[in-house]
Design an enzyme around this catalytic site. Sequence first.
Site, PDB file in Angstrom:
ATOM      1  N   HIS A 202       0.834  -1.208   0.000  1.00 55.36           N
ATOM      2  CA  HIS A 202       0.000   0.000   0.000  1.00 55.36           C
ATOM      3  C   HIS A 202       0.867   1.255   0.000  1.00 55.36           C
ATOM      4  CE1 HIS A 202      -3.163   2.849   1.453  1.00 55.36           C
ATOM      5  NE2 HIS A 202      -2.135   3.366   2.096  1.00 55.36           N
ATOM      6  N   GLU A 203       1.846   1.296   0.885  1.00 58.00           N
ATOM      7  CA  GLU A 203       2.688   2.484   0.964  1.00 58.00           C
ATOM      8  C   GLU A 203       3.500   2.686  -0.319  1.00 58.00           C
ATOM      9  OE1 GLU A 203       2.286   4.706   3.133  1.00 58.00           O
ATOM     10  OE2 GLU A 203       0.906   3.479   4.289  1.00 58.00           O
ATOM     11  N   HIS A 206       1.577   4.360  -3.015  1.00 57.66           N
ATOM     12  CA  HIS A 206       1.631   5.825  -3.053  1.00 57.66           C
ATOM     13  C   HIS A 206       2.832   6.289  -3.878  1.00 57.66           C
ATOM     14  CE1 HIS A 206      -1.683   6.682  -0.416  1.00 57.66           C
ATOM     15  NE2 HIS A 206      -1.206   5.920   0.552  1.00 57.66           N
ATOM     16  N   GLU A 226      -5.790   7.073  -1.675  1.00 58.57           N
ATOM     17  CA  GLU A 226      -5.728   6.013  -0.675  1.00 58.57           C
ATOM     18  C   GLU A 226      -6.307   4.700  -1.198  1.00 58.57           C
ATOM     19  OE1 GLU A 226      -4.393   5.592   2.244  1.00 58.57           O
ATOM     20  OE2 GLU A 226      -3.479   7.569   2.228  1.00 58.57           O
ATOM     21  N   HIS A 304      -8.876   8.674   4.340  1.00 61.64           N
ATOM     22  CA  HIS A 304      -8.823   7.271   4.755  1.00 61.64           C
ATOM     23  C   HIS A 304     -10.207   6.693   5.023  1.00 61.64           C
ATOM     24  CE1 HIS A 304      -4.596   8.382   5.737  1.00 61.64           C
ATOM     25  NE2 HIS A 304      -4.349   7.121   5.422  1.00 61.64           N
TER      26      HIS A 304
END
Length: 392
Positions: A202-203, A206, A226, A304
């Site tokens: 997920h990170e 980004h 997100e 989020h």
Amino acid sequence: MDKETQPPAASSHPRHHAVPPYLLAAMAACDGAWEAPESMREIISSQPTLDKADGPVSVTRTRIATRARQTMLLDQALLHERSTAHQKLTWLIEPTGRLNRIISDAQGVEITPGTLIRSEGQKPSADIDVNRAYDGLGHVYGFLADLFKRNSLDGSGLVLRGTVHYGEHYDNAFWDGTQMVMGDGDGEIFNSFTSSLSVIAHELGHGLLQYTTNLQYQGQSGALNESIADVFGALVEQFVAGDDAAHASWLIGKGLFTKAVTGVALRSMIEPGTAYNDSILGKDPQPATMAEYVKTTEDNGGVHLNSGIPNRAFALFAKALGGNAWETAGSLWFNVIATRTLPENADFATFAEQTLLQARRDHGAGSAVESALKQAWDTVGVVPRLKENDDE
């Protein structure tokens, strides 16, 4: 190395955190000594407090609250201050197509990158967090290379850097514009943030967006930022595990909570709002449809929170198609961001429109893929701005 480039300054990009601020706020408020900001109260006011909760509490409230406040304050301060030292560093790009990972250890201090522990090709470390970070970065690189023929996050062989043991009992992980950073967790609410591949992916998602469609981190475009990172995180985890859409958990952060927490993950893509219901953390507040859309000024306009809506649309779409989610559904999502035609301030309706147009380009107008996608967006209440005769 054949080439050196200067990455975008870290301070020009928001820090994208795995644990959202509303969850940290619930933790910080658990001893009753901290008052949430006015705009945050509407989000957590309906959540149960420790005094009203049933059953034994197996964690120390004051200690959890203190750590959560420290994490929140640190995150807020560094948002405005992201070390100018990063801007002065020359970061290496590996342009030959080879995987290149560098894992460093912050040794309990809030610094990056820290002390180099393991670089590409070196033997495993005695530190499990170093090895899990190293493996996680490798899985992300392999996913991009195998599925989309993309050479790292930027398409040009960007070195994948990770820092572990960031801060003391730090309850978060983040992408800072140049690298992945992982805390150890407090051991009471959170395990180490290297323990979840979906969080690592997920990170890094980004980071992928940073080099493709850099969606503005505010309101619906921020929620899409997100959500697309969640899609990426789920797909990498499913790809590595070999889980098809029907058998996948669709959880982000599965295994991140300790056994003391009543919950399974940070977020559920297929059932937003059901990931946890805990005496300290409260109930997962993510909405599943536009009818439940949360209007708030906190968390950059609820990025989020409202990401649960497009998350569910993707998961429903992938399950309706059957087979592996990373193939047809994942490729379609990737093509939308990789073509760079999506406006940086896109809202949900605009993104839905672009996905449907991509479905027509990839599979033809009136295809089963387009029909499944229309149904998914309809189920979550997003109305695309798409005319029947649109074909480009």
